[in-house]
Design an enzyme around this catalytic site. Structure first.
Site, PDB file in Angstrom:
ATOM      1  N   ARG A  51      63.636  36.244  17.820  1.00 25.82           N
ATOM      2  CA  ARG A  51      62.948  34.827  18.069  1.00 25.82           C
ATOM      3  C   ARG A  51      63.670  33.536  17.344  1.00 25.82           C
ATOM      4  NH1 ARG A  51      57.141  31.887  18.676  1.00 25.82           N
ATOM      5  NH2 ARG A  51      56.939  33.106  17.053  1.00 25.82           N
ATOM      6  N   ARG A  66      42.493  27.132  17.030  1.00 25.62           N
ATOM      7  CA  ARG A  66      42.575  28.590  17.149  1.00 25.62           C
ATOM      8  C   ARG A  66      41.858  29.595  16.128  1.00 25.62           C
ATOM      9  NH1 ARG A  66      48.527  28.438  16.270  1.00 25.62           N
ATOM     10  NH2 ARG A  66      49.813  30.154  15.621  1.00 25.62           N
ATOM     11  N   ARG A  76      62.801  32.360  11.881  1.00 25.02           N
ATOM     12  CA  ARG A  76      61.099  31.680  10.655  1.00 25.02           C
ATOM     13  C   ARG A  76      60.637  32.723  10.014  1.00 25.02           C
ATOM     14  NH1 ARG A  76      57.043  30.404  14.973  1.00 25.02           N
ATOM     15  NH2 ARG A  76      55.868  30.790  13.944  1.00 25.02           N
ATOM     16  N   LYS A 121      53.540  30.394  24.481  1.00 24.52           N
ATOM     17  CA  LYS A 121      52.809  28.977  24.661  1.00 24.52           C
ATOM     18  C   LYS A 121      53.677  27.917  24.679  1.00 24.52           C
ATOM     19  CE  LYS A 121      50.046  30.190  21.392  1.00 24.52           C
ATOM     20  NZ  LYS A 121      50.615  31.436  21.336  1.00 24.52           N
ATOM     21  N   ARG A 170      49.395  38.418  11.845  1.00 21.12           N
ATOM     22  CA  ARG A 170      49.112  37.300  13.021  1.00 21.12           C
ATOM     23  C   ARG A 170      48.608  37.999  14.341  1.00 21.12           C
ATOM     24  NH1 ARG A 170      55.029  34.938  13.649  1.00 21.12           N
ATOM     25  NH2 ARG A 170      53.477  33.805  15.347  1.00 21.12           N
TER      26      ARG A 170
END
Ligand code: ADP
Ligand code: ZN
Length: 210
Positions: free
Chosen positions: A123, A88, A156, A13, A167
């Site tokens: 990531r 969300r 992260r 996203k 998640r």
């Protein structure tokens, strides 16, 4: 144009939001980035959000709704915006409706869970400006350095494997029902996330008619 991007964590996203932002000249608004910035600056909101975020839980609705309300009132949102990571939950979507904001299009970027888990391990994010990279799919020009601001890239905390599974669980339970919510309004479109960023972008722009 007021846009919402839906999709699992790591579906791409943020990356696509940045591309649409440039192409359409409307700001990309990431609640994740706003919360991380607050955390870094040590604000009260940031401190409140930290424990939720680190453990892969959602930050309480009232906190995030407050953030978005303030952000959407800013001048640069007058001609439209792209929401990445908001809403969300159903209550967040209802709050957006209650603000009188009309959404033109909701685009869901679909990526299967197995692929998400593999992607998240690669990531990297800029610790200064929040831009995101991937060690294989979206390499910075110089290893470990942000193309945009020269900041240092880091992993992260919530991208660690166990947290990613939590998640994903939260996504399926709380966020995925938004697809039905927006399907009912006739505004939902879908793009299947591809291996290459550019291939996904093509499908995203097609789906949005851009
Ligand atoms: P991703 O899209 O990869 O999950 P984000 O940067 O959007 O990452 O979000 C990271 C974390 O920030 C979430 O796991 C959650 O704790 C918090 N967060 C971001 N947006 C919201 C939101 N709309 N509601 C509640 N929590 C949020
Ligand atoms: Zn940067």
């Amino acid at each position: 144009m007021n846009l919402i991007l839906l999709g699992a964590p790591g579906a791409g996203k943020g990356t696509q939001a940045e591309i649409i932002c440039e192409k359409a000249g409307i700001p990309a608004i990431s609640t994740g980035n706003i919360i991380r910035a607050a955390l870094k600056n040590g604000t009260e909101m940031g401190l409140k959000a930290k424990s939720y975020m680190d453990s892969g839980k959602l930050v309480p609705d009232d906190v995030v709704i407050g953030i978005i309300k303030e952000r959407l009132a800013e001048e640069d949102c007058k001609n439209g915006f792209i929401l990445d990571g908001f809403p969300r939950t159903i209550p967040q979507a209802e709050a957006l409706d209650a603000m009188g904001i009309v959404i033109d299009c909701v685009l869901s970027i679909e990526v299967p869970d197995e692929k998400i888990v593999a992607r998240m391990s690669g990531r990297r994010v800029c610790s200064a400006c929040g831009a995101s990279y991937h060690v294989e799919y979206k390499k910075p020009k110089t290893d470990g350095v942000c193309d945009l601001c020269g900041g240092a890239l880091s992993i992260r905390k919530d991208d660690e494997p166990e947290t990613v599974l939590d998640r994903l669980h939260v996504y399926h339970e709380q966020t995925e029902p938004l697809k039905d919510y927006y399907e009912k309004t006739g505004k939902l479109r879908t793009a299947i996330g591809q291996e290459e960023v550019a291939d996904t972008t093509k499908l995203v722009l097609e789906a949005l008619g851009l």
